[in-house]
Design a protein around this motif. Sequence first.
Motif, mmCIF file in Angstrom:
data_model
loop_
_atom_site.group_PDB
_atom_site.id
_atom_site.type_symbol
_atom_site.label_atom_id
_atom_site.label_comp_id
_atom_site.label_asym_id
_atom_site.label_seq_id
_atom_site.Cartn_x
_atom_site.Cartn_y
_atom_site.Cartn_z
ATOM 1 N N GLY A 171 9.045 11.212 10.026
ATOM 2 C CA GLY A 171 9.207 10.202 9.184
ATOM 3 C C GLY A 171 7.738 10.199 8.093
ATOM 4 N N GLU A 172 7.390 11.162 7.908
ATOM 5 C CA GLU A 172 6.122 11.370 7.206
ATOM 6 C C GLU A 172 6.749 11.884 5.594
ATOM 7 N N ASP A 173 5.788 11.252 4.684
ATOM 8 C CA ASP A 173 6.510 11.591 3.311
ATOM 9 C C ASP A 173 5.577 12.717 2.779
ATOM 10 N N THR A 180 -1.955 13.205 -1.178
ATOM 11 C CA THR A 180 -3.171 12.609 -0.607
ATOM 12 C C THR A 180 -3.578 13.474 0.344
ATOM 13 N N MET A 214 0.909 -1.145 -0.091
ATOM 14 C CA MET A 214 0.000 -0.025 0.045
ATOM 15 C C MET A 214 1.056 1.281 0.153
ATOM 16 N N ALA A 215 0.492 2.136 -0.888
ATOM 17 C CA ALA A 215 1.501 3.317 -0.990
ATOM 18 C C ALA A 215 1.213 4.173 0.264
ATOM 19 N N GLN A 216 2.374 4.946 0.736
ATOM 20 C CA GLN A 216 2.539 5.685 1.738
ATOM 21 C C GLN A 216 1.669 7.175 1.442
ATOM 22 N N ASP A 217 0.785 7.734 2.544
ATOM 23 C CA ASP A 217 0.040 8.950 2.291
ATOM 24 C C ASP A 217 1.238 9.921 2.077
ATOM 25 N N ARG A 218 1.143 10.991 1.319
ATOM 26 C CA ARG A 218 2.007 12.075 1.032
ATOM 27 C C ARG A 218 1.401 13.473 1.297
ATOM 28 N N THR A 219 1.859 14.256 2.040
ATOM 29 C CA THR A 219 1.282 15.599 2.364
ATOM 30 C C THR A 219 1.891 16.707 1.517
#
Length: 377
Positions: free
Chosen positions: A67-69, A103, A1-6
């Motif tokens: 650690g967020e994208d 996202t 599952m692709a990681q959410d990106r802000t």
Amino acid sequence: MAQDRTLVLSVDRDDDIGWKAKIESPVVGRQECLKAATTLALADPEDSDVNAIFSAVKIYDELVAKGEDAVVAVIAGNHLHMIEGDRKIATTLDDVIKETRPTSCILVSDGAEDEFVVPIIQSRIPVASIRRVIVNQMPNLEGTYYILKKFFDDPKISRVVFVPLGLAMLLYAIAYILGYPGTATIIVIGVIGMYLLYKGFGLDEFIHNIISALQASMSRGKFSFVTYSTTIVLTVIGFTIGFFTVLNYYAADNSLGVLLYVMSFIYGAIFWLIIAGLVTSIGIIIDVYINERENLVKVIVFPFFVTAIGIILYGASAFILAISSVTGFPISAAAGGTYILYSTLLGLACAIAGVIIQFVMSKRQAETQKEAIIETI
């Protein structure tokens, strides 16, 4: 599952980065955003958009540290025309979303003005948070003076405030020197009043749209370029004749009220304005017939409505001036009633004829489309 990106997004609605720093938006990426903020800070260290961009980069760094994208970007509108600017923001945001594929979005704003674009952003990507950047300042008298000075130094503001006031004062001085002090006061009040109506009814955007349409028709080789140009000339002639009509009746009797001056202006100008409206309508109809024939039914009614409104306004102005016994007016009070009656009937007849023609054309177009669908089946 692709990681959410802000997407951390800084919106410069009045395009200070383009106007002052000569940077074309969108600006995507941490280094590019820092470069844009630094360039804008060197061009104008006191611009609040500098703080907004740095704040966006700071939020981006905090998200990455967790650690967020995330990705950071700056998009801008237009410095002088907000409608065009908002359209540019929508298009630019689509490009940024297509490039970065986020996202959700965190909107960073330097004030309430930029937040007018929140609906545009929300229609394209979920907005998780809105951060408003407020620069701390000492609330003293000197600071207030400085803020007002910067406010009026903005060409966007000075155009709106100083130009009409300067024009009114200049006209007053000219009229006073020529020996018409009473006329000077009327001119100043008239200029300010027309400007307030001009802004209040949004005619500035209307005229801007006309100029844009003129430029587009010229670049695309449309026939409406000729008709738009002719319309501008006819409108100037109409306003000039209307203005001189007002001066003529003012010279004969300077005790007339505002209503009678407005009616005398309409009486003098309406003929030329009707022709201008008809010329524009014909140009639009010809262009639609050549390029978008399926939309012809929507514009065919224009010349009929223009004529109807013009005729009714002419009759109304003639009637009011006639029953008011304005000195030098060529129509008697008895004939004024006849003018308003026949002009109203003729205007209504023009409007009804336009509606009937539009209805008949719409019905035929629907039948043609229905036959085409049956043939394809």
